[in-house]
Design a protein around this motif. Structure first.
Motif, mmCIF file in Angstrom:
data_model
loop_
_atom_site.group_PDB
_atom_site.id
_atom_site.type_symbol
_atom_site.label_atom_id
_atom_site.label_comp_id
_atom_site.label_asym_id
_atom_site.label_seq_id
_atom_site.Cartn_x
_atom_site.Cartn_y
_atom_site.Cartn_z
ATOM 1 N N ASP A 15 0.832 -1.208 0.000
ATOM 2 C CA ASP A 15 0.000 0.000 0.000
ATOM 3 C C ASP A 15 0.864 1.254 0.000
ATOM 4 N N ALA A 16 1.990 1.197 0.714
ATOM 5 C CA ALA A 16 2.924 2.323 0.687
ATOM 6 C C ALA A 16 3.479 2.516 -0.724
ATOM 7 N N ARG A 17 3.760 1.423 -1.402
ATOM 8 C CA ARG A 17 4.263 1.507 -2.776
ATOM 9 C C ARG A 17 3.228 2.132 -3.710
ATOM 10 N N PHE A 18 1.953 1.851 -3.467
ATOM 11 C CA PHE A 18 0.906 2.439 -4.297
ATOM 12 C C PHE A 18 0.912 3.962 -4.154
ATOM 13 N N ILE A 22 1.652 6.789 -7.033
ATOM 14 C CA ILE A 22 0.752 7.894 -7.371
ATOM 15 C C ILE A 22 1.521 9.212 -7.412
ATOM 16 N N ILE A 23 2.405 9.417 -6.452
ATOM 17 C CA ILE A 23 3.216 10.641 -6.422
ATOM 18 C C ILE A 23 4.200 10.658 -7.588
ATOM 19 N N SER A 24 4.781 9.489 -7.895
ATOM 20 C CA SER A 24 5.702 9.398 -9.026
ATOM 21 C C SER A 24 4.996 9.741 -10.329
ATOM 22 N N ILE A 25 3.764 9.270 -10.478
ATOM 23 C CA ILE A 25 2.975 9.585 -11.677
ATOM 24 C C ILE A 25 2.761 11.089 -11.777
ATOM 25 N N TRP A 26 2.408 11.701 -10.671
ATOM 26 C CA TRP A 26 2.173 13.152 -10.639
ATOM 27 C C TRP A 26 3.429 13.916 -11.058
ATOM 28 N N LYS A 27 4.593 13.425 -10.649
ATOM 29 C CA LYS A 27 5.845 14.119 -10.950
ATOM 30 C C LYS A 27 6.358 13.822 -12.360
ATOM 31 N N SER A 28 6.147 12.605 -12.846
ATOM 32 C CA SER A 28 6.882 12.158 -14.026
ATOM 33 C C SER A 28 6.038 11.801 -15.235
ATOM 34 N N ALA A 29 4.800 11.364 -15.033
ATOM 35 C CA ALA A 29 4.011 10.883 -16.166
ATOM 36 C C ALA A 29 3.549 12.045 -17.035
ATOM 37 N N ASN A 35 -8.229 14.099 -11.475
ATOM 38 C CA ASN A 35 -8.413 13.970 -10.024
ATOM 39 C C ASN A 35 -7.914 12.634 -9.479
ATOM 40 N N TYR A 36 -6.984 11.984 -10.155
ATOM 41 C CA TYR A 36 -6.610 10.636 -9.734
ATOM 42 C C TYR A 36 -6.010 10.614 -8.334
ATOM 43 N N ILE A 37 -5.374 11.711 -7.900
ATOM 44 C CA ILE A 37 -4.882 11.768 -6.518
ATOM 45 C C ILE A 37 -6.043 12.010 -5.567
ATOM 46 N N GLY A 38 -6.942 12.941 -5.917
ATOM 47 C CA GLY A 38 -8.105 13.188 -5.080
ATOM 48 C C GLY A 38 -8.965 11.953 -4.893
ATOM 49 N N HIS A 168 8.872 5.015 5.808
ATOM 50 C CA HIS A 168 9.265 4.120 6.906
ATOM 51 C C HIS A 168 9.032 2.658 6.542
ATOM 52 N N PHE A 169 7.927 2.401 5.853
ATOM 53 C CA PHE A 169 7.615 1.007 5.521
ATOM 54 C C PHE A 169 8.323 0.528 4.253
ATOM 55 N N GLY A 170 9.329 1.265 3.852
ATOM 56 C CA GLY A 170 10.297 0.752 2.898
ATOM 57 C C GLY A 170 9.916 0.789 1.448
ATOM 58 N N CYS A 171 8.904 1.584 1.090
ATOM 59 C CA CYS A 171 8.459 1.539 -0.305
ATOM 60 C C CYS A 171 9.544 2.026 -1.257
ATOM 61 N N THR A 172 10.423 2.927 -0.782
ATOM 62 C CA THR A 172 11.452 3.473 -1.667
ATOM 63 C C THR A 172 12.554 2.454 -1.958
ATOM 64 N N GLU A 173 12.525 1.323 -1.262
ATOM 65 C CA GLU A 173 13.512 0.275 -1.517
ATOM 66 C C GLU A 173 13.121 -0.591 -2.715
ATOM 67 N N PHE A 174 11.885 -0.435 -3.186
ATOM 68 C CA PHE A 174 11.368 -1.242 -4.289
ATOM 69 C C PHE A 174 11.208 -0.374 -5.530
ATOM 70 N N PRO A 175 11.181 -0.992 -6.707
ATOM 71 C CA PRO A 175 10.892 -0.209 -7.924
ATOM 72 C C PRO A 175 9.480 0.354 -7.858
ATOM 73 N N VAL A 176 9.265 1.489 -8.515
ATOM 74 C CA VAL A 176 7.931 2.062 -8.611
ATOM 75 C C VAL A 176 7.037 1.106 -9.397
ATOM 76 N N TYR A 177 5.804 0.946 -8.963
ATOM 77 C CA TYR A 177 4.866 0.125 -9.727
ATOM 78 C C TYR A 177 4.884 0.548 -11.196
ATOM 79 N N LYS A 178 4.915 -0.419 -12.088
ATOM 80 C CA LYS A 178 4.932 -0.105 -13.521
ATOM 81 C C LYS A 178 3.568 0.427 -13.960
ATOM 82 N N TYR A 179 3.604 1.472 -14.765
ATOM 83 C CA TYR A 179 2.354 2.036 -15.272
ATOM 84 C C TYR A 179 2.503 2.390 -16.741
#
Length: 330
Positions: A15-18, A22-29, A35-38, A168-179
């Motif tokens: 869930d942390a990775r999700f 979402i933030i990565s999409i906002w920055k990079s996609a 309203n996908y964040i909302g 804290h729950f380590g999501c940055t240690e994993f690749p971003v979900y592919k989209y």
């Protein structure tokens, strides 16, 4: 941690990775707006509130809420179960937020725009399917948004602790979900009711449209925009399904309609497990399936593997959305 706790921890990480995605999409996609964040706010609330409480119970040195954050995330997580409200309460809240939108956008328009029409409801489309709208986003948010100059800063301040929990729950240690950044997710404004995609131009039409957007955010946007199989595709769909089972029955009774939603996957204990990371009260260590997307939870609840159960769940939800589209859309 025992194996059940490890499984819960891994689901929290997902869930942390999700949220991180979402933030990565906002920055990079590039090929997305809207309203996908909302629309994800209820699920961010579920994660933050659940992870903070779970961390305390297990004794992890995880970030914790201050009193203001605790109040905010308690309210935010409740927004994932808007359909637990009675039909009358949901309808009243929906029209209240619609009226706020109408009054705000009318007040900031020039005279010519007021005469010819103006935009007061924004909608999102993925694969040409409606999967979000600004009225729902307002319903999800614990504070008033329209006309509130402090809303952006408040929400930013309240988001800091969610970011800390995500990290804290380590999501940055994993690749971003592919989209799929080639998939167009677009935004379109309408002036309700003068110009809208609805052929039922009243409060009931907006209510049906919002049910459609709530479901499609998951089974159209999340399902298709994220190219790998992620647990949120099932988890969020199930939570919508669970509350809609009762809501649709009351909707039919109130309006003399006959929308149908098969409820044979309705299971309160399974829902509680998904919503609270409370695996320890539901599944034994020997029932955990480590390489399963939901760690064996669907096998435990329904005697079926993840993909079989997901196909059935999505089929039920799509049957409902097709009925709603036929009724409400032009």
């Amino acid at each position: 941690m025992n194996n059940v706790q490890k499984a819960a921890y891994e689901l929290i990480q997902e869930d942390a990775r999700f949220i991180y995605a979402i933030i990565s999409i906002w920055k990079s996609a590039n090929n997305i707006s809207g309203n996908y964040i909302g629309m994800s706010m209820p699920y961010i609330g579920l994660f933050a509130d659940g992870a903070e409480q779970w961390g305390k119970k297990i004794g992890l040195n995880a970030p914790s809420f201050n009193p203001m954050e605790k109040s905010h995330y308690t309210q935010l997580r409740q927004s994932h179960k808007l359909f637990e409200k009675s039909y009358d309460d949901y309808y009243t809240l929906l029209l209240e937020k619609f009226s706020e939108s109408e009054n705000y956008f009318y007040s900031i328009r020039r005279l010519r725009e007021k005469i010819l029409g103006y935009f007061n409801v924004g909608t999102d489309l993925c694969n040409e399917e409606y999967c979000g709208n600004t009225i729902l986003c307002s319903m999800y948010t614990p504070i008033k948004v329209w006309g509130n100059k402090n809303a952006g800063l408040w929400l930013k301040d309240m988001s800091i602790v969610a970011g800390k929990l995500t990290s804290h729950f380590g999501c940055t240690e994993f690749p971003v979900y592919k989209y799929d950044d080639n998939l167009t997710v677009k935004y379109k404004d309408y002036h309700f009711y003068k110009c809208s995609p609805l052929k039922v131009n009243n409060g009931f039409g907006i209510l049906l449209f919002s049910i459609l957007c709530s479901i499609n955010y998951i089974i159209e946007f999340i399902e298709n925009y994220f190219t790998e199989e992620i647990p949120q595709k099932f988890k969020y769909a199930y939570l919508q399904y669970y509350y809609l089972c009762g809501f649709i029955k009351e909707l039919n009774a109130k309006n003399g309609t006959n929308f149908s939603l098969d409820d044979h996957l309705y299971d309160r204990n399974f829902r509680n497990c998904l919503a609270h990371y409370g695996l320890g009260q539901y599944i034994r260590e020997d029932e955990i399936i480590p390489d399963d997307i939901l760690k064996g939870l669907t096998n435990k609840a329904f005697g079926k593997d993840y993909f079989t159960t997901k196909d059935q769940l999505y089929g039920m939800l799509r049957t409902l959305t097709e009925q709603i589209k036929e009724t409400v859309l032009r």
